[in-house]
Design a protein around this motif. Structure first.
Motif, mmCIF file in Angstrom:
data_model
loop_
_atom_site.group_PDB
_atom_site.id
_atom_site.type_symbol
_atom_site.label_atom_id
_atom_site.label_comp_id
_atom_site.label_asym_id
_atom_site.label_seq_id
_atom_site.Cartn_x
_atom_site.Cartn_y
_atom_site.Cartn_z
ATOM 1 N N ALA A 1 -7.401 -11.111 19.806
ATOM 2 C CA ALA A 1 -7.433 -10.309 18.577
ATOM 3 C C ALA A 1 -6.120 -10.434 17.814
ATOM 4 O O ALA A 1 -6.114 -10.543 16.584
ATOM 5 N N ALA A 2 -4.992 -10.414 18.535
ATOM 6 C CA ALA A 2 -3.689 -10.545 17.885
ATOM 7 C C ALA A 2 -3.552 -11.917 17.223
ATOM 8 O O ALA A 2 -3.052 -12.028 16.098
ATOM 9 N N LEU A 3 -3.998 -12.972 17.897
ATOM 10 C CA LEU A 3 -3.931 -14.315 17.321
ATOM 11 C C LEU A 3 -4.828 -14.437 16.103
ATOM 12 O O LEU A 3 -4.444 -15.032 15.086
ATOM 13 N N ALA A 4 -6.014 -13.855 16.162
ATOM 14 C CA ALA A 4 -6.929 -13.907 15.022
ATOM 15 C C ALA A 4 -6.338 -13.171 13.828
ATOM 16 O O ALA A 4 -6.421 -13.639 12.696
ATOM 17 N N ALA A 5 -5.738 -12.024 14.090
ATOM 18 C CA ALA A 5 -5.147 -11.248 12.996
ATOM 19 C C ALA A 5 -3.989 -12.008 12.358
ATOM 20 O O ALA A 5 -3.813 -11.976 11.142
ATOM 21 N N SER A 6 -3.192 -12.708 13.159
ATOM 22 C CA SER A 6 -2.055 -13.438 12.606
ATOM 23 C C SER A 6 -2.498 -14.663 11.815
ATOM 24 O O SER A 6 -1.769 -15.166 10.980
ATOM 25 N N ALA A 7 -3.710 -15.149 12.060
ATOM 26 C CA ALA A 7 -4.210 -16.324 11.353
ATOM 27 C C ALA A 7 -4.847 -15.969 10.009
ATOM 28 O O ALA A 7 -5.123 -16.845 9.202
ATOM 29 N N LEU A 8 -5.076 -14.686 9.764
ATOM 30 C CA LEU A 8 -5.691 -14.286 8.512
ATOM 31 C C LEU A 8 -4.730 -14.520 7.345
ATOM 32 O O LEU A 8 -3.532 -14.348 7.487
ATOM 33 N N PRO A 9 -5.253 -14.877 6.168
ATOM 34 C CA PRO A 9 -4.370 -15.056 5.012
ATOM 35 C C PRO A 9 -3.799 -13.713 4.577
ATOM 36 O O PRO A 9 -4.407 -12.671 4.779
ATOM 37 N N ALA A 10 -2.617 -13.770 3.976
ATOM 38 C CA ALA A 10 -1.969 -12.548 3.500
ATOM 39 C C ALA A 10 -2.819 -11.929 2.388
ATOM 40 O O ALA A 10 -3.332 -12.626 1.518
ATOM 41 N N MET A 11 -2.989 -10.626 2.465
ATOM 42 C CA MET A 11 -3.780 -9.909 1.470
ATOM 43 C C MET A 11 -2.836 -9.360 0.403
ATOM 44 O O MET A 11 -1.669 -9.132 0.652
ATOM 45 N N ALA A 12 -3.366 -9.124 -0.771
ATOM 46 C CA ALA A 12 -2.578 -8.529 -1.847
ATOM 47 C C ALA A 12 -2.289 -7.074 -1.516
ATOM 48 O O ALA A 12 -3.065 -6.409 -0.837
ATOM 49 N N THR A 13 -1.158 -6.598 -1.998
ATOM 50 C CA THR A 13 -0.779 -5.205 -1.774
ATOM 51 C C THR A 13 -1.774 -4.290 -2.481
ATOM 52 O O THR A 13 -2.129 -4.512 -3.627
ATOM 53 N N THR A 14 -2.218 -3.268 -1.772
ATOM 54 C CA THR A 14 -3.040 -2.230 -2.382
ATOM 55 C C THR A 14 -2.346 -0.896 -2.143
ATOM 56 O O THR A 14 -1.791 -0.654 -1.065
ATOM 57 N N VAL A 15 -2.377 -0.075 -3.156
ATOM 58 C CA VAL A 15 -1.772 1.255 -3.066
ATOM 59 C C VAL A 15 -2.820 2.279 -3.488
ATOM 60 O O VAL A 15 -3.465 2.119 -4.524
ATOM 61 N N THR A 16 -2.966 3.298 -2.660
ATOM 62 C CA THR A 16 -3.877 4.391 -2.977
ATOM 63 C C THR A 16 -3.041 5.595 -3.377
ATOM 64 O O THR A 16 -2.060 5.928 -2.713
ATOM 65 N N VAL A 17 -3.434 6.232 -4.480
ATOM 66 C CA VAL A 17 -2.728 7.402 -5.003
ATOM 67 C C VAL A 17 -3.466 8.664 -4.556
ATOM 68 O O VAL A 17 -4.701 8.712 -4.580
ATOM 69 N N TYR A 18 -2.695 9.672 -4.146
ATOM 70 C CA TYR A 18 -3.251 10.956 -3.715
ATOM 71 C C TYR A 18 -2.614 12.081 -4.519
ATOM 72 O O TYR A 18 -1.402 12.104 -4.708
ATOM 73 N N THR A 19 -3.444 13.016 -4.969
ATOM 74 C CA THR A 19 -2.948 14.200 -5.660
ATOM 75 C C THR A 19 -3.151 15.448 -4.800
ATOM 76 O O THR A 19 -2.916 16.557 -5.266
ATOM 77 N N ASP A 20 -3.576 15.241 -3.559
ATOM 78 C CA ASP A 20 -3.763 16.321 -2.597
ATOM 79 C C ASP A 20 -2.966 15.972 -1.340
ATOM 80 O O ASP A 20 -3.195 14.918 -0.731
ATOM 81 N N LYS A 21 -2.036 16.841 -0.954
ATOM 82 C CA LYS A 21 -1.162 16.537 0.179
ATOM 83 C C LYS A 21 -1.934 16.424 1.487
ATOM 84 O O LYS A 21 -1.637 15.549 2.309
ATOM 85 N N ALA A 22 -2.943 17.270 1.692
ATOM 86 C CA ALA A 22 -3.729 17.197 2.931
ATOM 87 C C ALA A 22 -4.432 15.845 3.034
ATOM 88 O O ALA A 22 -4.477 15.238 4.121
ATOM 89 N N ALA A 23 -4.974 15.351 1.927
ATOM 90 C CA ALA A 23 -5.624 14.040 1.933
ATOM 91 C C ALA A 23 -4.610 12.936 2.198
ATOM 92 O O ALA A 23 -4.894 11.972 2.912
ATOM 93 N N TRP A 24 -3.406 13.070 1.637
ATOM 94 C CA TRP A 24 -2.338 12.089 1.875
ATOM 95 C C TRP A 24 -1.963 12.068 3.359
ATOM 96 O O TRP A 24 -1.857 10.996 3.959
#
Length: 195
Positions: free
Chosen positions: A10-33
């Motif tokens: 699993a570790a080898l497979a994960a390291s072979a995956l192409p780099a993904m673009a950065t994604t950022v999720t915004v939260y306006t509720d602290k509990a959800a964050w």
């Protein structure tokens, strides 16, 4: 195939995956964050004094801490940077952008040396009056820069309270997680053999 082989594969497979673009999720509720950062270690800076939590430094030209908040200003030539060691996966806080009247809002940019320079598409709106605004990133970051937003004005004054910082889990945490998964697998194997 034994459990150790599965983990290594699993570790080898994960390291072979192409780099993904950065994604950022915004939260306006602290509990959800808090839920989104999962088990990541979280520290809170409440600005009750001039001593910042361990690992945090703030670089600002005009900011100061007083009355339990960070008072600051950003303008086209002025920005503020929050640096944290170790790296972060999330950051948030209660932002009040009303002290100087309507301003330009706040733009957030995540930085991590030369490997990351990502501007969060959602700005902190100039109408914020102490509400929570937080982000969680798919990529670790060591710095967050606050700069002028895109609203029609010349600058933005703001107060920040209860800054929360979600650190990237330490490698020991991953090791403990893998060890726990190993124990679960052993327990299941024993239960299956006993049945």
């Amino acid at each position: 195939m034994n459990f150790k082989s599965v983990i290594v594969a699993a570790a080898l497979a994960a390291s072979a995956l192409p780099a993904m673009a950065t994604t950022v999720t915004v939260y306006t509720d602290k509990a959800a964050w808090l839920s989104a950062v999962g088990g990541a270690p979280v520290q809170t800076e409440d600005f009750s004094d001039n001593t910042l939590v361990s690992g945090l430094t703030i670089t600002t030209s005009t900011g100061n801490i007083g009355d339990g908040v960070l008072h600051d200003l950003v303008a086209p030539t002025l920005s503020t940077t929050f640096d944290y060691t170790p790296n972060l996966i999330g950051l948030g806080g209660n932002f009040d952008l009303s002290p100087g009247g309507p301003g330009v809002g706040l733009q957030l940019t995540l930085l991590n040396g030369s490997s990351l320079n990502f501007t969060v598409p959602t700005e902190i709106d100039p109408n914020y009056t102490g509400q929570f605004f937080g982000i969680v990133s798919s990529d670790a970051f060591s710095s967050l820069r606050l700069s002028s937003g895109t609203h029609q004005a010349s600058a933005e004054t703001y107060n920040l309270d209860n800054l929360v910082l979600a650190a990237v889990p330490e490698p020991e945490t991953y090791a403990m997680l893998l060890a726990g998964l190993g124990l679960v697998a052993v327990a299941k194997r024993r239960k299956a053999k006993a049945a």
